[in-house]
Motif scaffolding. Structure first.
Motif, short mmCIF file in Angstrom:
data_model
loop_
_atom_site.label_atom_id
_atom_site.label_comp_id
_atom_site.label_asym_id
_atom_site.label_seq_id
_atom_site.Cartn_x
_atom_site.Cartn_y
_atom_site.Cartn_z
N PRO A 260 23.22 21.44 -75.51
CA PRO A 260 23.83 20.76 -76.68
C PRO A 260 22.83 20.55 -77.82
O PRO A 260 23.17 20.66 -78.99
CB PRO A 260 24.33 19.44 -76.10
CG PRO A 260 24.60 19.75 -74.66
CD PRO A 260 23.55 20.74 -74.24
N PHE A 261 21.62 20.19 -77.52
CA PHE A 261 20.54 20.21 -78.50
C PHE A 261 19.25 20.46 -77.75
O PHE A 261 19.20 20.21 -76.54
CB PHE A 261 20.47 18.89 -79.32
CG PHE A 261 19.97 17.71 -78.55
CD1 PHE A 261 18.60 17.41 -78.51
CD2 PHE A 261 20.84 16.89 -77.84
CE1 PHE A 261 18.13 16.32 -77.78
CE2 PHE A 261 20.38 15.80 -77.12
CZ PHE A 261 19.02 15.52 -77.08
N PRO A 262 18.23 20.99 -78.36
CA PRO A 262 18.14 21.35 -79.77
C PRO A 262 18.95 22.61 -80.10
O PRO A 262 19.47 23.27 -79.21
CB PRO A 262 16.63 21.62 -79.95
CG PRO A 262 16.19 22.11 -78.62
CD PRO A 262 16.99 21.30 -77.63
N ALA A 263 19.00 22.91 -81.38
CA ALA A 263 19.76 24.07 -81.86
C ALA A 263 19.18 25.36 -81.30
O ALA A 263 17.96 25.49 -81.11
CB ALA A 263 19.71 24.10 -83.39
N ASN B 242 16.44 26.85 -83.39
CA ASN B 242 15.06 26.34 -83.19
C ASN B 242 14.37 27.14 -82.11
O ASN B 242 13.18 27.49 -82.22
CB ASN B 242 15.07 24.87 -82.74
CG ASN B 242 15.71 23.92 -83.73
OD1 ASN B 242 16.05 22.80 -83.38
ND2 ASN B 242 15.89 24.36 -84.95
N PHE C 28 18.54 25.78 -88.02
CA PHE C 28 19.66 24.96 -87.53
C PHE C 28 20.82 25.85 -87.14
O PHE C 28 20.85 27.03 -87.52
CB PHE C 28 20.09 23.92 -88.57
CG PHE C 28 20.56 24.47 -89.90
CD1 PHE C 28 21.89 24.80 -90.11
CD2 PHE C 28 19.65 24.66 -90.95
CE1 PHE C 28 22.33 25.31 -91.34
CE2 PHE C 28 20.08 25.17 -92.18
CZ PHE C 28 21.42 25.49 -92.37
N ASP C 29 21.75 25.29 -86.36
CA ASP C 29 22.93 26.02 -85.93
C ASP C 29 24.14 25.68 -86.80
O ASP C 29 24.21 24.58 -87.38
CB ASP C 29 23.31 25.68 -84.48
CG ASP C 29 22.33 26.26 -83.46
OD1 ASP C 29 21.42 27.01 -83.86
OD2 ASP C 29 22.49 25.96 -82.27
#
Ligand code: UT7
Length: 332
Positions: free
Chosen positions: A90-93, A96, A110-111
């Motif tokens: 879910p994160f990080p993008a 990245n 970024f996504d």
């Protein structure tokens, strides 16, 4: 002072080696090669196998090819945008993770999450950084590991999708070529027809949600089909109209690869011939964020400087849109 345009100056792509054919799907769910081919146009799709390989792996492979082809130093990249709905986590993008894998140490990243329209949303976003004069080299990636969110016991969804990623390099245009116009739309009331029920903040993962198979793509195919067929054709036609393009002015249509019947309807509405329609759905299926950059990757050698391309997409959200690109280079 004339406005800066963003030009696509290179294309990269990656599809995994493993080919999942309609024949193999016949052994997994109750379906047939004949049904899948006649209803969708798909013959096979690629699947990313292997441990510890998320979508960022495919994105990084595509970007590495792009950097090599365009002779670009990764340290010169200012920004990486990744259109995906299947980030590694879910994160990080995912963007990245790609930036680190390719050595783009000076980029921010970024996504963009807009399902099948993700790449065109991201392309417009990336282009704006160039047009504003803020950045000189932006990479836009589109790709998904759809096999990670598919229920291979559900014949209505698992036959459609595949894995893959493509990307483009955006730089300031040196002439009148580049991204000319964009139209984007979204309508959240369409969410009910195409979504994943659990795993988000509304319904976090539980044993029950896993048992109920709620972490897979849910789609009411014929409802989505009706919206897709109308909206993708309408928006492509609108793009032609507002740029005074007649059918004979359009060299290529690059349509999202969800279903050959949706693509044919869009081409027919635009009045363009079959030869001008980019198509690779038969080999890759629907790679969601990946379809449009993978088309550019497959057709790059046939594109000529000055060619008028209409890109069109429709997908989950609902999201849809169109971009008019005047192609910026000859490959040879
Ligand atoms: O890219 C994101 C946006 N998504 C799209 O644009 C997808 C849009 N939708 C579609 O492409 C099509 O609706 C599908 C390909 C998903 C389905 O094709 P359809 O012609 O709309 O089929 P349907 O859902 O209306 O189903 C027709 C029949 C049903 O059987 P009954 O009820 O008529 O007996 C289904 O159960 O086909 C059956 N069916 C299948 N049969 C064999 C559904 N999937 C399969 C299958 N193999 N894989």
């Amino acid at each position: 002072m004339s406005k800066i345009k963003a030009a696509i100056t290179g294309v990269g792509g990656y599809v995994p080696d493993y080919i999942l054919t309609n024949k193999e799907l016949e052994t997994m769910v109750e379906t047939s090669d004949e049904w899948i081919t006649s209803r969708t146009g798909i013959k096979e799709r690629r699947i990313l196998k292997g441990e510890n390989l998320g979508v960022s792996y495919m994105g990084a492979m595509a970007v590495k090819e792009l950097l090599a082809k365009t002779n670009t130093d990764p340290k010169d990249i200012d920004l990486i945008i990744f259109a995906t709905i299947t980030p590694d986590m879910p994160f990080p993008a995912a963007a990245n993770l790609v930036a680190t894998q390719v050595g783009a140490t000076n980029a921010f990243s970024f996504d963009v999450s807009a399902a099948c329209s993700g790449f065109i949303y991201a392309l417009t976003t990336g282009a704006k950084y160039i047009e504003a004069g803020m950045h000189k080299k932006v990479i836009v990636i589109g790709g998904d590991k759809m096999s990670s969110i598919l229920d291979y016991t559900d014949r209505t969804t698992c036959i459609i999708f595949g894995d893959g990623a493509g990307c483009v390099l955006l730089e300031p245009s040196k002439d009148d070529t580049g991204i000319i116009d964009s139209i984007h739309k979204s309508d959240g009331s369409g969410a009910q027809y195409l979504h994943i029920k659990a795993g988000g903040s509304l319904k976090p993962a539980t044993h029950e949600s896993v048992d109920a198979r709620e972490h897979y793509v849910y789609q009411e195919g014929s409802a989505v089909f009706k919206f897709a067929v109308t909206n993708m054709a309408d928006i492509a036609a609108k793009m032609m109209e507002r740029n005074n393009l007649k059918a004979e002015d359009v060299n290529w249509l690059a349509p999202h690869q969800a279903n050959k019947r949706i693509i044919d309807a869009t081409a027919s509405r635009m009045g363009i011939s079959e030869e001008t329609v980019m198509m690779n759905i038969e080999r890759y299926g629907n790679t969601t964020g990946g379809t449009i950059p993978l088309l550019l990757w497959d057709y790059e050698k046939q594109l000529k400087k000055g060619d008028n391309l209409i890109i069109a997409a429709f997908g989950g959200g609902f999201t849809w849109g169109s971009i008019y690109v005047r192609w910026s280079y000859d490959t040879n």
